[in-house]
Structures are given as C-alpha cells and as structure tokens.
Design an enzyme around this catalytic site. Structure first.
Site, PDB file in Angstrom:
ATOM      1  N   LYS A   1      12.703  -0.407  34.048  1.00  0.00           N
ATOM      2  CA  LYS A   1      13.114  -0.480  35.275  1.00  0.00           C
ATOM      3  C   LYS A   1      11.876  -0.243  36.081  1.00  0.00           C
ATOM      4  CE  LYS A   1      17.624   1.444  35.222  1.00  0.00           C
ATOM      5  NZ  LYS A   1      18.100   2.026  34.213  1.00  0.00           N
TER       6      LYS A   1
ATOM      7  N   GLU B   1      19.138   4.181  44.844  1.00  0.00           N
ATOM      8  CA  GLU B   1      20.035   5.045  44.171  1.00  0.00           C
ATOM      9  C   GLU B   1      19.657   5.183  42.738  1.00  0.00           C
ATOM     10  OE1 GLU B   1      20.166   1.844  44.468  1.00  0.00           O
ATOM     11  OE2 GLU B   1      20.354   1.257  42.369  1.00  0.00           O
TER      12      GLU B   1
ATOM     13  N   SER C   1      15.550  -1.742  25.675  1.00  0.00           N
ATOM     14  CA  SER C   1      15.228  -1.432  27.303  1.00  0.00           C
ATOM     15  C   SER C   1      14.333  -0.040  27.551  1.00  0.00           C
ATOM     16  CB  SER C   1      16.470  -1.670  27.910  1.00  0.00           C
ATOM     17  OG  SER C   1      17.547  -0.751  27.549  1.00  0.00           O
TER      18      SER C   1
HETATM   19  C1  LIG Z   1      19.228   1.692  33.631  1.00  0.00           C
HETATM   20  C2  LIG Z   1      19.169   1.444  32.230  1.00  0.00           C
HETATM   21  C3  LIG Z   1      20.147   0.265  31.764  1.00  0.00           C
HETATM   22  C4  LIG Z   1      21.019  -0.498  32.402  1.00  0.00           C
HETATM   23  O1  LIG Z   1      20.381  -1.146  33.319  1.00  0.00           O
HETATM   24  P1  LIG Z   1      20.497  -2.857  33.702  1.00  0.00           P
HETATM   25  O2  LIG Z   1      20.279  -3.066  35.150  1.00  0.00           O
HETATM   26  O3  LIG Z   1      21.676  -3.213  32.896  1.00  0.00           O
HETATM   27  O4  LIG Z   1      19.323  -3.076  32.603  1.00  0.00           O
HETATM   28  C5  LIG Z   1      19.640  -0.171  30.388  1.00  0.00           C
HETATM   29  N1  LIG Z   1      18.706   0.484  29.529  1.00  0.00           N
HETATM   30  C6  LIG Z   1      18.056   1.706  30.005  1.00  0.00           C
HETATM   31  C7  LIG Z   1      17.002   2.242  29.152  1.00  0.00           C
HETATM   32  C8  LIG Z   1      18.171   1.975  31.553  1.00  0.00           C
HETATM   33  O5  LIG Z   1      17.542   2.818  31.927  1.00  0.00           O
END
Ligand SMILES: *Cc1c(COP(=O)(O)O)cnc(C)c1O
Length: 399
Positions: free
Chosen positions: A93, A115, A381
C-alpha cells in the site's frame, strides 16, 4: 489489428461497462481538479524522479522476487513470490501513498484524509504524512478499530487522527462514506488518498499506475532468473484490487500470461457471510464507481464478510470487474479456512508469515493444478504481523 486483451479506461474512466465517476455535484470540483492534473503529473520527469527516489530509499524497492523452493517442490511447479511484504510498513500500500502524497503536494494540498479497513492503508497514509509534515485524518470502522488495534496505535504514533465510523457494519465501506463526506466539506485544502483501485475516476487508474512498479520489477527480475520476462500465471488476492492491479499491469495485454484473481469467500458462498464479489455481485454503484457489487434485490449493499479485514469489501475495482466480464482474468474464491491453512503452510514451508489477505492467494492450490515447468508469480502483498492474534486464536497456537 487484433483487439487488445485489455484497454486503458477511456477519458471518462470506463473500463468497458465499469468505472466512471458517479459523484454528488459537490464533489465534482475536487475530482475534476485531480482528473485534469494526474496524467500530466505522473508523466513529468520531476514527479518520476521524486517518486523513484522515495520508492528506493524509503520504501525499500525493488522488493525481491523470491523463488520458493520448498513450496515449488510440494506443488510440482515453479513458484515465485514478489515480496511486497518487505516494503516499509509491511505491504504494497505504501507504493500508492508515496505517489499520492507527492501528487497532493503538487496540487498545493495542506491536509490529507484517508479511509482504512485492515489499517494498512491508514498506516501507509499516516507514514507518508509524517514524512512530509502534512496533517492526516484517517477514517476507520469502529469494528475494524477493535480488530486491528496495533495498526490504530501505529497511526496515532505517527501523528494521525483516527476517526471511528460508527454507521452500518462499522467497517471499510462505512469509513469510506465518512471520508467522502469530509472531502465534500473541505474541497480546497484537502486531498483524499484512496487506498485501492476503487472510487470515482481517476482513482482506479491513478492507483493502478502507481502500483504498476510491482510488475515492472517482476519483468526485469524474472528475466534475470529465468531468461524470460513472461510468467505463465500471475496471482493475487483481490480486495479492492490494488496489489492485483500492480502485479498484473505489465502483463494485461500479453495473451501468454494467465491472470488469476483470488477473492475472499468467507465462510462459504451460500452462507451469507462472504466477500466473493464476482460470485455474488452484480453491476451497481459504490463509492462513485460503477462496478460489480454485492447487493440485495433492491440494490442495497450487502454486508460483506471475510476473516481478513483487507478483503472485507462488498465490491471490486472497475478494472477487475472488466477483467472478470471480459474473461481476461480467472477468478477463484477461497474460504477463510483454506486461506488460514495456506497462511500456516507458507509460514512453515518458506519461513514467511503472510498477511491473511495475502494467504488467500496461496490457497489456490486447493482449487487449481499447474504443470511442473510453469512459472507462477504470486504477489506476496503483505506480512502477517498484524494478523498474529487472529492466526494464534484460529490455530490455538498457545495452549
Ligand atoms: C489492503 C490489503 C489487501 C487488499 O487490498 P487490494 O487493494 O485488493 O490490494 C491485500 N493484501 C494486503 C497485505 C493488504 O494490506
């Protein structure tokens, strides 16, 4: 000429049937200002220079592309992990918030709102505001404030104000409503940093382009390791869809690359406790965008459910709705249980504790088989530190 597999959104922000900017009149000037400026800013050398410098020195990019040997052996295929979990603040993010704070500065904004669901986007936003010395207000559902306490502490430590959203399910969509309300009331000095490829145009496109660095790096890194820039499959979990958009971006128009999106099925499709938007949703409007949306027959948004706060959203971004409708991407949904098991498996096979959101992507081996010579690139992610309590309770790790 062959029709492209994927098209950039048109000037109104439509990806095929989805997207656009369905906003109240009072929000129009804010969105219009961003819309008129964002492509020019993104393309300017001055922006690119600052963005790339911060990505390198502050975020810690490029993140590694890691060959997961033991996991590959187990599933008899070639598995690579793009290590976004190693980014500063623990997830992808921050790529977006670094880009958007640089944009906000160029637009002359003095105050940032955001948000947050899992708290990851709130932390990423509070972080870049601290970095730039800009006031930061983060809206968060009251339920999420409870279940993501460590991230609330982080935001406060970073100097942000965390405002609870107490309407509806008191989760992400309610926090988003509050943030939009704030923006309407503060049109001139405030920039709203949306945390995923959702919201009115130009946000989905802006966020996708800021996250595209993920797949740009994958191409280079895969070439170094495998002698090809082209994986057979790219796989990511989809909440709103920003980490997915980032790892898909460079491959969207290459027919050799299969794109796999993993949604959170929660307790099961038919249980009424799910967040699998493409299985349960239909076209509707949420947060300024026409997209696939979980709703009842009257068009009221259904409360989503997932064990992971970051996937607990009743829609998906318009880009992903289009990838689903056009069948460019393969959509799979996995349950809480399978995601949790996949998170434990990755921890004990590779020594990497993933966020529960991320763990959903790794649960596809229950649904899907691959050939031994196929190259899979997973977007790892985020890291699981924030979810340790949930993992611990779930697996009763402490007697
Ligand atoms: C917020 C988050 C997501 C989901 O958000 P996307 O916009 O779909 O990427 C996925 N993995 C992690 C580690 C997150 O913090």
């Amino acid at each position: 000429m062959k029709t492209p597999l994927y098209k950039e959104p048109n000037s109104l922000g439509f990806y095929g049937n989805f997207g656009g900017a369905f906003i109240p009149e009072m929000l129009y000037p804010n969105v219009q200002e961003l819309n008129e400026a964002y492509t020019t800013i993104l393309a300017s050398n001055d922006f690119k220079k600052d963005f790339n410098k911060l990505l390198r020195d502050y975020v810690g990019r490029p993140t590694p592309l890691y060959f997961a040997e033991r996991l590959s052996e187990r599933y008899q295929t070639k598995i690579y992990l793009k290590r976004e979990d190693l980014c500063h603040t623990g997830a992808h993010k921050i790529n977006n918030t670094v880009g958007q704070i640089l944009m906000a500065k160029r637009l002359g904004k003095k105050r940032i709102i955001a948000e947050t669901g899992a708290g990851q986007h709130g932390v990423a936003t509070a972080t870049v505001c601290a970095l730039m010395g800009i006031e930061c207000v983060v809206y968060m559902g009251a339920v999420d404030i409870k279940r993501q306490a460590p991230n609330v502490s982080r935001m406060k430590m970073l100097g942000a104000t965390v405002k609870p959203a107490t309407s509806g399910s008191q989760t992400l969509k309610d926090a988003t409503n509050e943030a939009i309300r704030d923006w309407i009331n503060n049109p001139t000095d405030t920039h709203y940093i949306i945390g995923s490829v959702v919201g009115p145009h130009p946000y989905p496109d802006l966020v996708a382009k800021l996250q595209a660095v993920i797949s740009e790096e994958v191409e280079q890194q895969l070439f170094e390791k495998e002698g090809t820039k082209v994986p057979d499959h790219v796989i990511a979990c989809v909440g709103g869809g920003s980490n997915a958009a980032g790892i898909y971006y460079q491959f969207l128009n290459n027919p050799e690359v299969n794109i796999i999106a993993v949604e959170a099925e929660g307790k099961g499709i038919l249980t009424g406790e799910s967040a699998a938007t493409t299985r349960l949703g239909r076209s509707g409007i949420i947060h300024g965008s026409k997209t696939l949306l979980m709703q009842n027959k009257d068009g009221q948004i259904t409360e989503p459910y997932s064990i992971s706060a970051g996937l607990d959203y009743p829609g998906i971004g318009p880009m992903h709705a289009n990838l689903f409708e056009s069948k460019r991407a393969e959509f799979i949904s996995v349950t809480d249980e399978d995601a949790m098991k996949a998170g434990l498996e990755l921890s004990q096979t590779e020594g990497i504790i993933p966020a529960i959101e991320t763990a959903h992507a790794f649960a596809i081996f229950k649904e899907r088989q691959f050939n031994h010579d196929e190259i899979l690139v997973f977007n790892c992610s985020g890291r699981g530190d924030k979810d340790l309590q949930t993992y611990t309770d779930y697996f009763k790790l402490i007697d």
